[in-house]
Design an enzyme around this catalytic site. Structure first.
Site, PDB file in Angstrom:
ATOM      1  N   LEU A  44       0.834  -1.196   0.000  1.00 43.77           N
ATOM      2  CA  LEU A  44       0.000   0.000   0.000  1.00 43.77           C
ATOM      3  C   LEU A  44       0.881   1.264   0.000  1.00 43.77           C
ATOM      4  O   LEU A  44       1.680   1.465   0.902  1.00 43.77           O
ATOM      5  CB  LEU A  44      -0.885  -0.020   1.246  1.00 43.77           C
ATOM      6  CG  LEU A  44      -2.144   0.836   1.240  1.00 43.77           C
ATOM      7  CD1 LEU A  44      -3.081   0.434   0.115  1.00 43.77           C
ATOM      8  CD2 LEU A  44      -2.842   0.719   2.591  1.00 43.77           C
ATOM      9  N   HIS A 135      -2.762  -3.139  -5.496  1.00 43.68           N
ATOM     10  CA  HIS A 135      -2.263  -2.756  -4.175  1.00 43.68           C
ATOM     11  C   HIS A 135      -3.097  -3.408  -3.082  1.00 43.68           C
ATOM     12  O   HIS A 135      -4.330  -3.377  -3.127  1.00 43.68           O
ATOM     13  CB  HIS A 135      -2.366  -1.236  -3.953  1.00 43.68           C
ATOM     14  CG  HIS A 135      -1.746  -0.392  -5.011  1.00 43.68           C
ATOM     15  ND1 HIS A 135      -0.385  -0.249  -5.155  1.00 43.68           N
ATOM     16  CD2 HIS A 135      -2.313   0.375  -5.967  1.00 43.68           C
ATOM     17  CE1 HIS A 135      -0.139   0.574  -6.158  1.00 43.68           C
ATOM     18  NE2 HIS A 135      -1.297   0.963  -6.674  1.00 43.68           N
ATOM     19  N   CYS A 136      -2.439  -3.997  -2.106  1.00 43.79           N
ATOM     20  CA  CYS A 136      -3.074  -4.371  -0.842  1.00 43.79           C
ATOM     21  C   CYS A 136      -2.065  -4.039   0.258  1.00 43.79           C
ATOM     22  O   CYS A 136      -1.067  -3.362  -0.015  1.00 43.79           O
ATOM     23  CB  CYS A 136      -3.516  -5.830  -0.816  1.00 43.79           C
ATOM     24  SG  CYS A 136      -2.191  -7.026  -0.988  1.00 43.79           S
ATOM     25  N   LEU A 137      -2.292  -4.458   1.473  1.00 44.93           N
ATOM     26  CA  LEU A 137      -1.429  -4.017   2.566  1.00 44.93           C
ATOM     27  C   LEU A 137       0.038  -4.376   2.324  1.00 44.93           C
ATOM     28  O   LEU A 137       0.923  -3.520   2.376  1.00 44.93           O
ATOM     29  CB  LEU A 137      -1.912  -4.621   3.892  1.00 44.93           C
ATOM     30  CG  LEU A 137      -1.112  -4.218   5.134  1.00 44.93           C
ATOM     31  CD1 LEU A 137      -1.047  -2.696   5.273  1.00 44.93           C
ATOM     32  CD2 LEU A 137      -1.714  -4.855   6.378  1.00 44.93           C
ATOM     33  N   SER A 143      -3.508  -9.049  -3.483  1.00 46.30           N
ATOM     34  CA  SER A 143      -2.988  -8.663  -4.801  1.00 46.30           C
ATOM     35  C   SER A 143      -2.404  -9.867  -5.535  1.00 46.30           C
ATOM     36  O   SER A 143      -2.609 -10.043  -6.738  1.00 46.30           O
ATOM     37  CB  SER A 143      -1.921  -7.572  -4.653  1.00 46.30           C
ATOM     38  OG  SER A 143      -2.486  -6.386  -4.140  1.00 46.30           O
TER      39      SER A 143
END
Length: 250
Positions: A44, A135-137, A143
């Site tokens: 992210l 995007h992810c954490l 993702s």
């Protein structure tokens, strides 16, 4: 154009940072999804998590300078607020990156219908040749799963295990490391195969029956047989006549 913007009047994460900010470029791993196309995976942008403190503006500018055109943000709003990047989608849109907000709750089971909707938009962007990033954490969970699902969609001959290995080869061994994500990959492929078999069976059932033959092969064969018998008799007659005339005198 992003469909939902957080007000620009709100402070960005950069205004809340109280310590050294990570200035190394945000890492983007490019995963090849077919012979001609790739999709990017990253954590992210601007995330403030644990000991990590990134600059949102720095990360967004870096993505813009990389030529990123499409951004798929898989974190729900609650997660964006918790990671102090509630302005993320607005910042991306401001620099000309088209934003798709496709929230997936990290604590809930993945939903097949929701994933298919994300895949429709993701496939359209990637096959159109647009530089696209998920995007992810951390990048290694949601993702990576979406990247692997896109590989399966574009390469139906591959197995779920092979798609996972491809993502791990490009993004690292931590990609798709949870049992729940792995099981969902297998379930997704089984559902797709069942759907394809059902569609093939429906198509076969809807196909018109083959037209019955109107030819009369027996009559033709009888005529051919009579002609062949007459020709054979003529050959015998000619052969006998020839033999008699060629006999030597006594």
């Amino acid at each position: 154009m992003v469909k939902y913007l957080v007000s620009s009047d709100e402070d960005s994460s950069d205004d809340e940072l109280d310590g050294p900010v990570e200035q190394a470029p945000i890492a983007v791993g490019w995963v090849k999804v077919d012979e001609e196309h790739s999709v990017g995976i990253s954590s992210l942008p601007g995330c403030v998590y644990g000991g990590l403190r990134r600059s949102l503006r720095y990360d967004v500018d870096y993505l813009r300078d990389m030529g990123i055109q499409e951004s798929f943000v898989l974190c729900p709003f609650s997660e964006l607020r918790a990671m102090k990047v509630r302005n993320l989608m607005w910042e991306l849109d401001e620099v000309g990156i088209n934003v798709h907000h496709a929230p997936i709750n990290p604590a809930a089971d993945l939903d097949l219908a929701a994933c298919n909707k994300i895949l429709d938009d993701l496939q359209e962007a990637v096959l159109a040749g647009k530089s696209t990033v998920l995007h992810c954490l951390h990048g290694c969970g949601r993702s990576s799963v979406m990247a692997a699902l896109l590989i399966l969609r574009l390469n139906s001959e591959l197995s779920a295990d092979t798609a996972i290995d491809i993502v791990r080869n490009y993004y690292g061994p931590s990609a798709i490391c949870s049992v729940r994500q792995y099981n969902f990959m297998r379930e997704y492929q089984e559902r797709v195969l069942e759907q394809e078999a059902s569609q093939a069976a429906a198509a076969a059932a809807a196909a018109p029956p083959a037209a019955a033959s109107t030819e009369e092969p027996m009559a033709v064969c009888a005529e051919d047989s009579m002609a062949a018998t007459a020709a054979a008799a003529a050959v015998v007659t000619v052969s006998t006549t020839s033999s008699s005339s060629a006999a030597p005198a006594c």
